[in-house]
Write a protein that holds these residues in place. Structure first.
Motif, PDB file in Angstrom:
ATOM      1  N   PRO A 401    -115.128 -31.044 -67.052  1.00  0.00           N
ATOM      2  CA  PRO A 401    -115.549 -30.988 -68.466  1.00  0.00           C
ATOM      3  C   PRO A 401    -116.716 -29.722 -68.489  1.00  0.00           C
ATOM      4  CG  PRO A 401    -115.309 -33.189 -67.958  1.00  0.00           C
ATOM      5  CD  PRO A 401    -114.915 -32.393 -66.787  1.00  0.00           C
ATOM      6  N   PHE A 402    -116.993 -29.233 -69.349  1.00  0.00           N
ATOM      7  CA  PHE A 402    -118.246 -28.320 -69.274  1.00  0.00           C
ATOM      8  C   PHE A 402    -119.718 -29.022 -69.114  1.00  0.00           C
ATOM      9  CE2 PHE A 402    -121.515 -25.696 -70.953  1.00  0.00           C
ATOM     10  CZ  PHE A 402    -121.389 -24.646 -70.178  1.00  0.00           C
ATOM     11  N   PRO A 403    -120.586 -28.684 -68.132  1.00  0.00           N
ATOM     12  CA  PRO A 403    -121.714 -29.742 -67.911  1.00  0.00           C
ATOM     13  C   PRO A 403    -122.846 -29.251 -69.151  1.00  0.00           C
ATOM     14  CG  PRO A 403    -121.737 -27.836 -66.551  1.00  0.00           C
ATOM     15  CD  PRO A 403    -120.248 -27.713 -67.281  1.00  0.00           C
ATOM     16  N   ALA A 404    -122.521 -29.620 -70.489  1.00  0.00           N
ATOM     17  CA  ALA A 404    -123.350 -29.125 -71.427  1.00  0.00           C
ATOM     18  C   ALA A 404    -124.734 -29.812 -71.325  1.00  0.00           C
ATOM     19  CB  ALA A 404    -122.552 -29.450 -72.690  1.00  0.00           C
ATOM     20  N   SER A 405    -124.528 -30.962 -71.089  1.00  0.00           N
ATOM     21  CA  SER A 405    -125.874 -31.556 -70.819  1.00  0.00           C
ATOM     22  C   SER A 405    -126.927 -30.933 -70.147  1.00  0.00           C
ATOM     23  CB  SER A 405    -125.857 -33.087 -70.892  1.00  0.00           C
ATOM     24  OG  SER A 405    -125.253 -33.442 -69.952  1.00  0.00           O
ATOM     25  N   THR A 406    -126.292 -30.848 -68.746  1.00  0.00           N
ATOM     26  CA  THR A 406    -126.860 -30.186 -67.588  1.00  0.00           C
ATOM     27  C   THR A 406    -127.375 -28.651 -67.810  1.00  0.00           C
ATOM     28  OG1 THR A 406    -125.321 -31.652 -66.197  1.00  0.00           O
ATOM     29  CG2 THR A 406    -126.658 -29.542 -65.154  1.00  0.00           C
ATOM     30  N   ILE A 407    -126.328 -27.987 -68.291  1.00  0.00           N
ATOM     31  CA  ILE A 407    -127.057 -26.608 -68.663  1.00  0.00           C
ATOM     32  C   ILE A 407    -128.027 -26.535 -69.623  1.00  0.00           C
ATOM     33  CG2 ILE A 407    -126.205 -24.479 -69.978  1.00  0.00           C
ATOM     34  CD1 ILE A 407    -124.847 -24.692 -66.963  1.00  0.00           C
ATOM     35  N   SER A 408    -127.996 -27.337 -70.860  1.00  0.00           N
ATOM     36  CA  SER A 408    -129.037 -27.381 -71.993  1.00  0.00           C
ATOM     37  C   SER A 408    -130.413 -27.735 -71.427  1.00  0.00           C
ATOM     38  CB  SER A 408    -128.664 -28.248 -72.917  1.00  0.00           C
ATOM     39  OG  SER A 408    -128.538 -29.644 -72.502  1.00  0.00           O
ATOM     40  N   ARG A 409    -130.507 -28.452 -70.009  1.00  0.00           N
ATOM     41  CA  ARG A 409    -131.618 -28.744 -69.791  1.00  0.00           C
ATOM     42  C   ARG A 409    -132.609 -27.505 -69.027  1.00  0.00           C
ATOM     43  NH1 ARG A 409    -131.597 -34.235 -66.322  1.00  0.00           N
ATOM     44  NH2 ARG A 409    -133.849 -33.800 -66.506  1.00  0.00           N
ATOM     45  N   LEU A 410    -131.657 -26.465 -68.546  1.00  0.00           N
ATOM     46  CA  LEU A 410    -132.219 -25.137 -68.099  1.00  0.00           C
ATOM     47  C   LEU A 410    -132.986 -24.533 -69.282  1.00  0.00           C
ATOM     48  CD1 LEU A 410    -129.300 -24.293 -65.778  1.00  0.00           C
ATOM     49  CD2 LEU A 410    -131.523 -25.395 -65.287  1.00  0.00           C
ATOM     50  N   GLU A 411    -134.017 -24.918 -69.907  1.00  0.00           N
ATOM     51  CA  GLU A 411    -134.817 -24.279 -71.014  1.00  0.00           C
ATOM     52  C   GLU A 411    -135.132 -22.989 -70.790  1.00  0.00           C
ATOM     53  OE1 GLU A 411    -139.025 -26.609 -70.608  1.00  0.00           O
ATOM     54  OE2 GLU A 411    -137.187 -27.255 -71.911  1.00  0.00           O
ATOM     55  N   ASN A 412    -135.293 -22.348 -69.688  1.00  0.00           N
ATOM     56  CA  ASN A 412    -136.000 -21.171 -69.309  1.00  0.00           C
ATOM     57  C   ASN A 412    -134.844 -20.048 -69.159  1.00  0.00           C
ATOM     58  OD1 ASN A 412    -138.933 -21.472 -69.358  1.00  0.00           O
ATOM     59  ND2 ASN A 412    -138.200 -22.968 -67.710  1.00  0.00           N
ATOM     60  N   LEU A 413    -133.606 -20.508 -69.323  1.00  0.00           N
ATOM     61  CA  LEU A 413    -132.315 -19.782 -68.881  1.00  0.00           C
ATOM     62  C   LEU A 413    -132.360 -18.272 -69.788  1.00  0.00           C
ATOM     63  CD1 LEU A 413    -130.569 -19.897 -66.625  1.00  0.00           C
ATOM     64  CD2 LEU A 413    -128.989 -20.859 -68.322  1.00  0.00           C
ATOM     65  N   GLU A 414    -132.250 -17.089 -69.169  1.00  0.00           N
ATOM     66  CA  GLU A 414    -131.992 -16.040 -70.026  1.00  0.00           C
ATOM     67  C   GLU A 414    -130.577 -15.441 -69.733  1.00  0.00           C
ATOM     68  OE1 GLU A 414    -135.419 -13.330 -68.764  1.00  0.00           O
ATOM     69  OE2 GLU A 414    -136.833 -14.826 -69.200  1.00  0.00           O
TER      70      GLU A 414
END
Length: 630
Positions: A401-414
């Motif tokens: 499954p796509f780690p949506a909750s994990t990725i969304s925590r990378l709030e500085n991601l560009e």
């Protein structure tokens, strides 16, 4: 006194008192020795004793004189022979030396053999080079020794200061480096191996930096910068003797062989750039001692092995190892003791295991690139204090499954690139929470078929968006025109239906529009031609119609493809480089259709991140644009 007459009538006086007789005339005694006496002639007792003693002493004296004379003559002859031999030997030596000099090759300065021997002996005694290397004709060590022997002071002497000895060592090593790296064929010589220049002058200064050699105030070599200068050969082990060296940069050359273990003794080094060469072997274990190293760039070589020797570099900020053959299992201990890391690029290697999210913590890491490896899973949790802004994991067999909750925590991601991963489930709406995202590639993924997530309209900072071959269905949303910062919109190879939104004409920055290989219908809106920066437009393999000549008047336009081929002629286009037709597949159109690199599948569309430039002392923005030339 009584007088006695002798038989011959001569008279003798005899003392009656018992005193010794007084010899009146010594001549008579001599006469008696010469003429002798008869057996019956008996001398007086006193006279007989004197004559015997005198005779024995005289005989001994003559023998001694004779022996001494013989010895003296022998010594004189011996000395004469020795002197003559010495003189003859000296003449012969001078003659041979003269012949050697006369037969030697003509040079500007004849180097006395004794100086070369001094240099060789000094180099070996100080353990700068091995005896084998120094004495073998034609080696870089031999050539460097000959060069050093040409100086007035071939080697340091007893009164030389410590600083002078260090400077001599640096000069020897840099001369050796010149010969080992094929200095005669360098693009720029930088005055290397110039006898008339100090070692520290072997370089060239520019406005922001200096190439060649740089030194400190003590005359010690601190920087070697010889990028793209046609260096070729193996790095000499003697480089490890430059104990004041802080920068070694020889990128973009043809340096081969392994990295010498001795580089691990450069305790002062801060920047080591050997990328884009032909290095083989492993990273030496001695690298664990390079505790001042800040920038290690070994990308695009042929290195193998693991990274255990660099796992504890506390000051390491920039680690570039992409494009090699490194292999190691990645787990929670992988490079765990690198607290200063700001950029790590391990792409295009053979690492396997989990994405090492533990590296995201600490507030330092900004760029994490491990694309084209064999990573299989993404962690369920990432640290809250992460500063990661660039995450590239494309072309890894990541699944589940796509780690949506994990990725969304990378709030500085560009920058987020997950191209050619195997994540399952629906395309995550949670990505829209990444407000700073300007680069989003979800191409060639295994998501459940569905529409373009409506939440993506909130990604207003987007510059590059690719949902190519991601099973997108439905219509292209009209809100796409509100993403007016987009430069690239790639929706190739999906099941999109409906028409081309006229709102695309509002996208003033759009240069690349790829809508080909879908199920689009209707007339291409003229408003599309209002996007004045359009350079590449691919519309083929749809069921579109209309006239694209308005678009053809756009000055930047370089390549347009559409279904303008015969016999259907669905679209009128006088500037189309490729005209396709559903019923008549041409070789040109087929080649265009199958060229996935051209169709933007390759993730190097826009790989960009800051890299520190030690020469100018500033950060350089690296932007590697894909150039479509077909």
């Amino acid at each position: 006194m009584m007088e006695n007459a002798s038989e011959d009538g001569s008279a003798s006086s005899i003392s009656t008192s018992g005193e010794p007789p007084i010899v009146e005339e010594r001549g008579e005694v001599a006469s008696s020795r010469e003429h002798g006496m008869g057996s019956g002639d008996l001398p007086l007792s006193g006279e007989s004793g004197f004559m015997v003693v005198e005779s024995e002493n005289h005989s001994k004296r003559k023998k001694r004189i004779f022996i001494l004379s013989i010895v003296g003559v022998f010594v004189i002859l011996l000395i004469a022979v020795i002197v003559l031999a010495v003189m003859l030997g000296k003449d012969s030596s001078v003659s041979d030396s003269s012949k050697a000099i006369n037969n030697a090759p003509s040079t500007d300065t004849d180097t006395p053999l004794t100086k070369i021997d001094q240099v060789r002996g000094y180099v070996v005694s100080e353990k700068y080079s091995t005896s084998k290397d120094v004495y073998e004709e034609g080696t870089p060590q031999d050539l460097a020794a000959q060069f050093m022997a040409l100086d007035d002071n071939a080697v340091p002497h007893e009164t030389s200061t410590t600083s002078e000895k260090f400077q001599w060592k640096d000069r020897y090593v840099m001369t050796l480096f010149y010969y080992a790296m094929g200095g005669e064929n360098w693009r720029v010589s930088f005055d290397f191996a110039n006898r008339n220049e100090e070692t520290c002058d072997w370089g060239m200064s520019f406005v922001r930096f200096r190439e060649g050699i740089s030194c400190n105030k003590n005359g010690r070599v601190t920087q070697i910068i010889l990028d793209q200068n046609q260096l070729k050969g193996n790095l000499p082990t003697e480089v490890g003797l430059l104990d004041s060296l802080q920068v070694l940069s020889a990128a973009g050359n043809s340096i081969s062989g392994s990295i010498p273990n001795q580089i691990g003794t450069l305790f002062s080094i801060r920047f080591l750039h050997l990328f884009e060469n032909e290095l083989t072997g492993t990273i030496p274990k001695t690298f664990m001692f390079l505790q001042n190293l800040e920038d290690l760039s070994l990308e695009d070589n042929m290195l193998t092995g693991d990274l255990t020797s660099i796992k504890d570099m506390g000051r390491l900020k920039y680690l570039f190892l992409e494009g090699n053959g490194f292999s190691q299992h990645v787990d929670s201990t992988f490079l765990a003791n690198l607290p200063s890391l700001q950029i790590i690029d391990l792409s295009e290697n053979s690492f396997h295991g989990n994405v090492p999210a533990h590296l995201f913590s600490g507030g330092s890491l900004g760029v994490f690139d491990m694309h084209r490896n064999s990573l299989t899973s993404f962690p369920d949790v990432v640290p809250e204090d992460t500063t990661v802004r660039f995450l590239a994991l494309q072309f890894n067999p990541l699944s589940g499954p796509f780690p949506a909750s994990t990725i969304s925590r990378l709030e500085n991601l560009e920058h987020l690139d997950l191209t050619s991963t195997k994540f399952e489930g629906t395309m995550p709406e949670e990505i829209a929470s990444l407000k700073k995202l300007d680069y989003l590639f979800l191409a060639d993924t295994s998501f459940t078929p569905g529409p373009i997530p409506d939440s993506f309209k909130n990604l207003t900072a987007l510059v590059d968006l690719s949902l190519k071959h991601s099973s997108r269905t439905g219509m292209i949303p009209s809100w796409i025109g509100n993403l007016n910062g987009l430069v690239l919109l790639d929706l190739d190879s999906n099941e999109l239906t409906g028409g081309v939104p006229r709102e695309i004409g509002n996208m003033t920055e759009l240069a690349f529009l790829f809508l080909h290989r879908n199920r689009l219908v209707g007339t291409v809106p003229e408003e599309v031609g209002m996007a004045k920066r359009l350079s590449y437009v691919f519309l083929d393999h749809n069921s579109l119609s209309g006239n694209l000549d308005v678009m053809c008047n756009t000055p930047p336009l370089k390549r347009v493809t559409s279904d303008c081929g015969s016999p259907s002629n669905e679209i009128t286009c006088t500037c189309c480089r490729v005209c396709c037709d559903d019923n008549n597949v041409t070789a040109e159109c087929t080649e265009h259709n199958q060229n996935d690199f051209l169709m933007m599948l390759d993730p190097n569309w826009s790989t960009r991140y800051d890299r520190y430039d030690p020469w100018s002392g500033r950060h350089v923005y690296v932007y590697r644009d894909f150039n479509i030339t077909g």
